[in-house]
Design an enzyme around this catalytic site. Structure first.
Site, short mmCIF file in Angstrom:
data_model
loop_
_atom_site.label_atom_id
_atom_site.label_comp_id
_atom_site.label_asym_id
_atom_site.label_seq_id
_atom_site.Cartn_x
_atom_site.Cartn_y
_atom_site.Cartn_z
N ASP A 109 0.86 -1.17 0.00
CA ASP A 109 0.00 0.00 0.00
C ASP A 109 0.91 1.23 0.00
OD1 ASP A 109 -3.20 0.67 1.61
OD2 ASP A 109 -2.06 1.81 0.13
C1 GLC Z 1 -4.11 4.45 -0.14
C2 GLC Z 1 -5.05 3.32 0.15
C3 GLC Z 1 -5.15 2.33 -0.97
C4 GLC Z 1 -4.98 3.04 -2.30
C5 GLC Z 1 -3.56 3.55 -2.35
C6 GLC Z 1 -3.28 4.32 -3.65
O1 GLC Z 1 -3.48 4.89 1.01
O2 GLC Z 1 -4.91 2.62 1.37
O3 GLC Z 1 -6.42 1.69 -0.84
O4 GLC Z 1 -5.23 2.15 -3.36
O5 GLC Z 1 -3.25 4.37 -1.25
O6 GLC Z 1 -4.03 5.49 -3.68
#
Ligand code: GLC
Length: 741
Positions: free
Chosen positions: A275
């Site tokens: 993430d």
């Molecule tokens: C965020 C989220 C994730 C998302 C990623 C990219 O913090 O937790 O769900 O896809 O970053 O934006």
């Protein structure tokens, strides 16, 4: 001859797919063998789109495998041109984006879509999102999110598919199929991403990013279920590791989950992405001393690609030199990434046509979004058939959500445009304004507004109206990532407004737009009818207008329990019975005598002030129709583990409206080697019945579907006695018995 030809596709299709994968794996190995170590590490590095000039240089040097959030096809093609024409090996990049519930045409938030219990419609919505997103060069979405959660305080409940593992599994599979289409190499297919792996929705206190403490059995019997389904049933292309640390181990470094289960048990062969900066956040977790150690831990655990924090690029060479990671760790990660790129057809077809196809907000897309919004709305009250509206001549529309196009789209919307959102007020006027006079007083400017100066004007207007429509709820920013709440009552002066209007003795219909279950016990009492519309997206207005006037009939059912009070959380339907289950007539606060002596005997597991029942149970929802459930009939009552439970039940629509009923099949394992839930959803069917029509509904449930991970950590069906319900929600219906021997 004809018959022979007919069978050929059936016989060779699996072989054809296997051959295709063999070809792809051969291409992957051939390319891998030509890559330098730095080029390999480059594939594991994902960049954000903030500084494209720097990104072009990194891509040119083979030091980036993906860029997140490019939404301009010209920029996408420029980045691909650099990758394909100017880097040494010409490996295309993969462009990812959060396309969570639509790209331009915005569908209801996933929690709202879950309320439809409609796999086909959910799949169609994802397909439309893929068509729109891929038209600008996006070939990877960070969706579906399938975190099971039982806590409406958690802002990301809005993105979830609710509390039930079966419903979440079926709808997550539908979304992956919609995003990925029939063939991942089609230009309008986008790789899906099952997230967040795993257990993120169990954040303590519903506070985002907080600690989780889930046992292996808890993972296997609940939180892993949707992920397992998307891997085994829908061949999801990618997985995203989650922010939470479970029992002190961040998911981004949890080898047991990422390798032992995901790879070795399930055979997942796509790639895992971290993430956003979840690799470097392991330092804050106190799990990694520094970025170098964080990179080592994530690479060894099986996170193939690092989202934006850059520690792989900065440290992997050194880690290899120091033998803290192996060449195999790197090669496996790069193989997984290249395999998905080949499957996407990016090597053959890296570019997107730069002239925008007119797919955005296409009429068919808007129509499907309206259908999804209609099916997502849950009617929670309809006293004396206040709805649908009949014979009304003057409506007063009030409230801060009646005409707020941006808020109506909900959380995780970056590309949908408020200018295209059709609000309830505008839809009511456009669709019904000729027949009905529709007056409007926002009264509150936004959901957190405490200024009650416009109340009296609204009250005076309400006295002259035939009916009051109050649109309240949450601004979109009040749910979603990092937006958890400790109090779930309506924000600002909204509750005061509803109370004030309810004192006028006019029919009061409340429509709530929110990203989560809210504490609405008072609003339910004070309203004559109440529709829960979640955040319904681009076409929420026309959908709600047609539901209010009966052109559409509410069919949504709650995908998550609505507690009476936040203090009851966690409260969910598939709970264990405890050793002292409430009996239903348990003593509560107002019946305890003053000076009562200390006692606990005879008391049960409940809250003295709010009891043990939720406000509304999972699966609940009302309709304009009146569905009567007959007695379920079992073909056999004694079955073996290899049998199928055959049950049928006559459903009758004895009301005046054609409608759709979500018929739900629950079971209960009365005793097992571990305590088992008091109910578990095992199947459901959407049944359309005309007024006066009836139909025998059949369910076939393979007994193998009731297996669970037992005391010995075996996934088996334990023989014994079971209850089964065919019911309209998780609380109603009478059980019938069956036995597994
Ligand atoms: C965020 C989220 C994730 C998302 C990623 C990219 O913090 O937790 O769900 O896809 O970053 O934006």
């Amino acid at each position: 001859m004809r018959i022979f030809i007919l069978f050929i596709p059936l016989l060779i299709t699996p072989n054809l797919l296997a051959q295709k994968d063999i070809d792809i794996n051969q291409k992957v190995d051939s390319l891998l063998n030509r890559m330098t170590l730095l080029e390999k590490i480059g594939q594991m590095n994902q960049l954000s789109a903030d500084d494209m000039e720097t990104n072009y240089e990194l891509i040119r040097r083979g030091l980036a495998g993906s860029v997140l959030s490019i939404t301009n096809p010209t920029v996408a093609n420029k980045a691909q041109l650099v990758a394909v024409e100017e880097s040494r090996l010409g490996i295309p990049i993969i462009i990812g984006r959060d396309v969570i519930h639509g790209f331009k045409t915005i569908f209801p938030i996933p929690l709202g879509q879950a309320a439809s219990f409609d796999e086909e419609l959910v799949q169609q919505g994802a397909r439309i999102a893929a068509i729109e997103a891929s038209s600008v060069g996006i070939r990877w979405t960070f969706a579906p999110m399938m975190d099971i959660t039982r806590d409406p305080r958690w802002g990301r409940v809005a993105e979830s598919l609710g509390e039930d593992p079966l419903l979440a599994s079926k709808l997550a599979v539908a979304m992956v199929k919609g995003f990925q289409g029939d063939n991942l190499s089609n230009p309008d297919a986008i790789a899906a991403c099952a997230k967040h792996f795993v257990g993120y929705g169990a954040a303590e206190g519903g506070r985002d990013y907080n600690t989780t403490l889930i046992t292996e059995r808890g993972f296997r019997n609940l939180y892993l279920k949707p992920f397992e389904a998307t891997v085994k049933v829908a061949n999801v292309a990618t997985i995203m590791s989650s922010f939470n640390a479970n029992d002190g181990i961040p998911a981004t470094a949890n080898k047991f989950l990422l390798k032992d289960i995901l790879r070795d048990e399930w055979g997942f062969d796509g790639f895992v992405v971290s993430d956003w900066a979840s690799v470097t956040e392991m330092i804050a977790h106190g799990f990694s001393e520094n970025e170098k150690q964080a990179a080592m831990q994530a690479i060894k655990a099986g996170v193939d690609m690092e989202m934006v924090s850059g520690t792989y690029l900065a440290n992997a060479e050194k880690l290899l030199e120091e033998k803290k990671i192996s060449e195999e760790n790197i090669d496996n990660a790069v193989r997984n990434i290249l395999r998905v790129k080949f499957r996407l057809g990016l090597f053959d077809n890296p570019y997107v046509s730069s002239e925008l196809k007119n797919v955005f907000y296409a009429p068919a897309h808007l129509e499907k979004a309206k259908e999804a919004a209609e099916e997502s709305v849950v009617m929670l009250k309809n006293k004396n058939s206040t709805l649908p509206l009949k014979k009304v001549k003057k409506i007063l529309v009030v409230g801060p959500l009646a005409n707020m196009p941006h808020e109506q789209m909900g959380t995780w919307v970056f590309d949908g445009e408020a200018s295209h959102t059709q609000t309830p007020l505008l839809a009511l006027r456009k669709q019904y304004g000729e027949k009905v006079k529709i007056d409007y007083e926002p009264v509150l400017k936004y959901s957190r507004d405490n200024d009650i100066s416009a109340f009296n004007k609204a009250v005076e207007k309400a006295k002259k109206a035939d009916v009051i429509l109050a649109f309240v709820g949450e601004e979109s920013i009040l749910s979603g990532e990092a937006h958890s709440l400790s109090d779930l009552h309506l924000q600002g002066a909204q509750s005061k407004l509803i109370k004030k209007l309810s004192d006028i003795e006019k029919p009061l219909i409340t429509v709530i737009m929110a990203g989560r279950p809210l504490s609405i016990e008072d609003e339910i009492i004070q309203s004559d009818a109440l529709l829960y519309a979640w955040h319904p997206g681009t076409m929420g207005g026309p959908a709600i207008a047609d539901l209010l006037f009966g052109k559409a009939n509410p069919s949504g059912r709650l995908p998550i329990t609505f507690p009476k009070e936040v203090g009851q959380i966690p409260m969910y339907y598939n709970h264990l019975n405890t050793g002292r289950p409430p009996t239903g007539n348990d003593s509560q606060l107002d019946c305890i005598p003053v000076g009562a002596l200390q006692t606990s005997l005879g008391n049960t597991s409940l809250y003295l002030d709010s009891g043990h029942e939720p406000l509304f149970p999972f699966g609940f929802g009302l309709s304009y129709s009146n569905f009567k459930y007959g007695e379920p009939k079992l073909k056999e009552k004694i079955l073996s583990v290899n049998d199928t439970l055959n049950v049928s039940m006559e459903l009758s629509n004895i009301g005046d409206y054609d409608g759709t009923e979500i018929v739900q099949l629950y079971i209960r394992d009365l005793y097992g080697s571990i305590a088992r839930p008091v109910r578990e959803l095992k199947d459901f069917q959407r049944v359309n019945l005309k007024a006066g029509e009836n139909k025998v509904v059949h369910f076939q449930l393979p007994i193998s579907q009731i297996a669970f991970w037992n005391i010995n950590m075996e996934e088996i069906v334990e023989p014994g006695n079971f209850h089964m319900w065919i019911s309209r929600d998780s609380k109603s219906g009478e059980p019938i018995n069956f036995e597994v021997r």
